[in-house]
Each structure stands twice: as structure tokens, then as C-alpha cells.
Design a protein around this motif. Structure first.
Motif, PDB file in Angstrom:
ATOM      1  N   ALA A 174       0.854  -1.223  -0.042  1.00  0.00           N
ATOM      2  CA  ALA A 174      -0.088   0.065  -0.237  1.00  0.00           C
ATOM      3  C   ALA A 174       0.965   1.242   0.133  1.00  0.00           C
ATOM      4  O   ALA A 174       0.547   2.041  -0.622  1.00  0.00           O
ATOM      5  CB  ALA A 174      -0.973  -0.063   1.199  1.00  0.00           C
ATOM      6  N   ASP A 175       1.840   1.323   0.676  1.00  0.00           N
ATOM      7  CA  ASP A 175       2.916   2.367   0.762  1.00  0.00           C
ATOM      8  C   ASP A 175       3.457   2.595  -0.534  1.00  0.00           C
ATOM      9  O   ASP A 175       3.735   3.898  -0.976  1.00  0.00           O
ATOM     10  CB  ASP A 175       3.941   2.087   2.041  1.00  0.00           C
ATOM     11  N   LEU A 176       3.740   1.486  -1.123  1.00  0.00           N
ATOM     12  CA  LEU A 176       4.764   1.593  -2.468  1.00  0.00           C
ATOM     13  C   LEU A 176       3.714   2.234  -3.421  1.00  0.00           C
ATOM     14  O   LEU A 176       4.002   2.926  -4.205  1.00  0.00           O
ATOM     15  CB  LEU A 176       5.317   0.427  -2.964  1.00  0.00           C
ATOM     16  N   LEU A 177       2.646   1.518  -3.553  1.00  0.00           N
ATOM     17  CA  LEU A 177       1.510   2.140  -4.455  1.00  0.00           C
ATOM     18  C   LEU A 177       1.153   3.655  -4.385  1.00  0.00           C
ATOM     19  O   LEU A 177       1.103   4.559  -5.163  1.00  0.00           O
ATOM     20  CB  LEU A 177       0.300   1.520  -4.465  1.00  0.00           C
ATOM     21  N   ALA A 178       1.114   4.125  -2.705  1.00  0.00           N
ATOM     22  CA  ALA A 178       0.877   5.429  -2.673  1.00  0.00           C
ATOM     23  C   ALA A 178       2.045   6.225  -2.950  1.00  0.00           C
ATOM     24  O   ALA A 178       1.956   7.446  -3.515  1.00  0.00           O
ATOM     25  CB  ALA A 178       0.316   5.544  -1.170  1.00  0.00           C
TER      26      ALA A 178
END
Length: 261
Positions: free
Chosen positions: A82-86
Motif C-alpha cells: 500500500a505504501d509503495l503504490l501510494a
């Protein structure tokens, strides 16, 4: 203690001296950088924010693809999905498209990664208007199609095609983005691979987007092939729908006749 915010505001009477005094201009404060306004519902974790800042700091002096990939691997490699996509979306929003591409390179190495048409559509839509970016978009499409052919789409067995169960909305969004950016050949490559070769079941909207897009971008032969595909699709889909429509009309007519009688 009563807050000063709740005290009634009095309107002073204007005096001749005050009326003659020149009024200072309004002072506005703009953004301190070139980032756009915050989007509603958008949230980045502390780790993602620090990773984005670290990536921008490491590539401040060298923005070459090799340097960006190395910096992205060092800055974003430990982020959760989720953090990488964000972080990837935030880099696109700030206009750092090449750094977002480096983040996508990091995501491809993750075990959870799947070639998602919607993810690629966001990259196409956010690409800057330059020849280098146009070439990068074409390369992205080729990479996306190769990943689908290699079976990174998560299919259960080799007997199933790479486009079985594909999300038609996401696929249409990718094609629309390519047409909007003028990448006619790339859009045709996606349509040919998914619909014409693998038999992905799409709807009327996909055919119309492709036919109009190919005509507008000068690919008349490809537009004619899409229209032929659409005509075959209508032959398969329209007769059952027409039969149901005739039944509904007959039932309505019989109800009207019974009511008037």
C-alpha cells in the motif's frame, strides 16, 4: 475566560481622514512548491512520505534512469504494498514521472505484483508531453503485454489464457488513455492481444473507443477491423436482447389492452 473569537465585531464609523487614506492591497500566500492541492481521501503513511523525500533527495543531482532505479530500490524497497503504490501515485501527482517509473520498476520485483491495466493507465495519463515520454509509454505497453503473456496475471493453469477474467473497465481505461495521448499503435497492440488474439470478452464501449480512436489517429484499416469485430459482436449479442425486448413490448401491449377493456 471568554475567547476573543466569540466577541461581537463592531463596525467603526468611517471618518474623512480614514476614507482618504489609501487602502493596502490584499496579500495572498501561494504554495511554497509546485505541488498541487491535496486530493480528498488521499493519505500517505510516514514511511511513504520519508521514502518519497529520500528518493527525490538522492536523485537531485542525477535523474538518469539507472540512477533513479538504484535510488528507488534503496528508498522504496522496504515499503509495504500500500505504501509503495501510494508513493508511486504521489510521485506522479508531483510531476516526477521518471521517478514514478523507477518506483514501478521496484514494484515489478515484488511477489504481490500483477500487471494491472489500471495502474498502467495512470502512468499513461500522467505522462508528460515529450518524445522521450512517448517512447517510454510505448515501452510500458510492451512490458505490460509481455508480463501478461508470461503468466504474471495470476491465472490458475497454463490452459487458461492470460486475459481470462480480465477487468473490462480497467482494460478500456488503458486503451482510452493511450488514444488520448495519441499512442495509436500501442492502443492497437493492447486491443489486438486482448480481444482479437485471446478472445477477451469486452463490451460495446470498448469497440466504440477503439473505432473512433483509430479513425481520429489515422489508422483507417485498424478502425475497419474494429468495426467488423463490433458487427460480429452485435450478431451474437443482439438477437437474445431483441427477443427479450419483443417479449416485454408484447406483455405491455397485452396489459394495456386488458386495462382499456
Amino acid at each position: 475566560m471568554v475567547s476573543l473569537l466569540f466577541l461581537p465585531r463592531t463596525t467603526p464609523t468611517a471618518s474623512p481622514r480614514a476614507a482618504a487614506r489609501p487602502r493596502a492591497g490584499a496579500i495572498t500566500c501561494g504554495p511554497r512548491d509546485n505541488r498541487g492541492p491535496l486530493q480528498r481521501g488521499r493519505s500517505l503513511s510516514t514511511e511513504a512520505i520519508h521514502a518519497v523525500q529520500s528518493l527525490k533527495r538522492l536523485t537531485a543531482a542525477d535523474r538518469s534512469p539507472s540512477a533513479a532505479r538504484g535510488a528507488a530500490s534503496a528508498s522504496l524497497g522496504r515499503l509495504l504494498r500500500a505504501d509503495l503504490l501510494a508513493a508511486m501515485a504521489e510521485l506522479q501527482r508531483q510531476g516526477h514521472w521518471s521517478l514514478a517509473l523507477a518506483a514501478l520498476h521496484v514494484a515489478r520485483a515484488e511477489p504481490w505484483y500483477r500487471p494491472d491495466p489500471e495502474l498502467y493507465a495512470t502512468f499513461v495519463s500522467s505522462s508528460p508531453p515529450s518524445e522521450a515520454a512517448a517512447g517510454a509509454v510505448d515501452a510500458l505497453v510492451e512490458a505490460f503485454l509481455e508480463e501478461k503473456e508470461e503468466g504474471r496475471g495470476g491465472r490458475l493453469s497454463e490452459s487458461e489464457g492470460p486475459w481470462v477474467g480480465a477487468d473490462v473497465y480497467k482494460l478500456t481505461r488503458l486503451v482510452r488513455a493511450l488514444v488520448a495521448k495519441g499512442r495509436a499503435r500501442a492502443a492497437w497492440r493492447v486491443y489486438e492481444a486482448a480481444v482479437r488474439r485471446e478472445g477477451c470478452e469486452v463490451d460495446e464501449y470498448m469497440y466504440r473507443v477503439m473505432a473512433r480512436g483509430m479513425k481520429r489517429l489515422g489508422l483507417e484499416a485498424e478502425a475497419a477491423e474494429v468495426e467488423a469485430d463490433f458487427a460480429e459482436w452485435e450478431v451474437m449479442v443482439s438477437p437474445p436482447a431483441r427477443h427479450l425486448l419483443d417479449e416485454m413490448r408484447a406483455r405491455e401491449n397485452s396489459n394495456k389492452t386488458a386495462t382499456t377493456a
